[in-house]
Design an enzyme around this catalytic site. Sequence first.
Site, short mmCIF file in Angstrom:
data_model
loop_
_atom_site.label_atom_id
_atom_site.label_comp_id
_atom_site.label_asym_id
_atom_site.label_seq_id
_atom_site.Cartn_x
_atom_site.Cartn_y
_atom_site.Cartn_z
N SER A 49 0.43 -1.00 0.27
CA SER A 49 0.02 0.13 0.25
C SER A 49 1.01 1.42 -0.05
O SER A 49 1.94 1.29 0.44
CB SER A 49 -0.85 -0.07 1.33
N VAL A 50 0.21 2.43 -0.53
CA VAL A 50 1.30 3.69 -0.68
C VAL A 50 0.68 3.85 1.00
O VAL A 50 1.79 4.71 1.32
CB VAL A 50 0.46 4.53 -0.73
N LYS A 51 0.39 3.53 1.80
CA LYS A 51 0.29 4.09 3.43
C LYS A 51 2.13 3.01 3.91
O LYS A 51 2.13 3.10 5.03
CB LYS A 51 -0.58 3.04 3.93
N ASP A 52 2.82 2.12 3.29
CA ASP A 52 3.68 1.86 3.66
C ASP A 52 4.86 3.52 3.83
O ASP A 52 5.79 3.27 5.05
CB ASP A 52 4.74 0.85 2.67
#
Length: 100
Positions: A49-52
């Site tokens: 995820s981009v949340k990484d």
Amino acid sequence: MEFTPRRILDNALDAVGNTPLIRLDKIAAEQDLKCNLLGKLEFVSTGGSVKDRIAKAMVLAAEKEGKLIPGKSVVIEPTSGNTGKCLPESLRIASDFDTM
């Protein structure tokens, strides 16, 4: 097609923020777009995820500031979203934290 050698990463966290881009020329042509249409392959990051990116930044910043100490600190992430899923992975890889 040109081959570009990829570097070998030291750990999975190194992939965060270095996700590959691919050309989407067929889609651009089908939609009559006059641009370079690119897709970002975030799924190659640790949590997919981009949340990484934010999870990695939070862990590294807290460590640098001395707020996160392996063996002493407890991190509680109260969300069930992607950030909550990515944070434990970043903690395990970056700092050898135990996570639940």
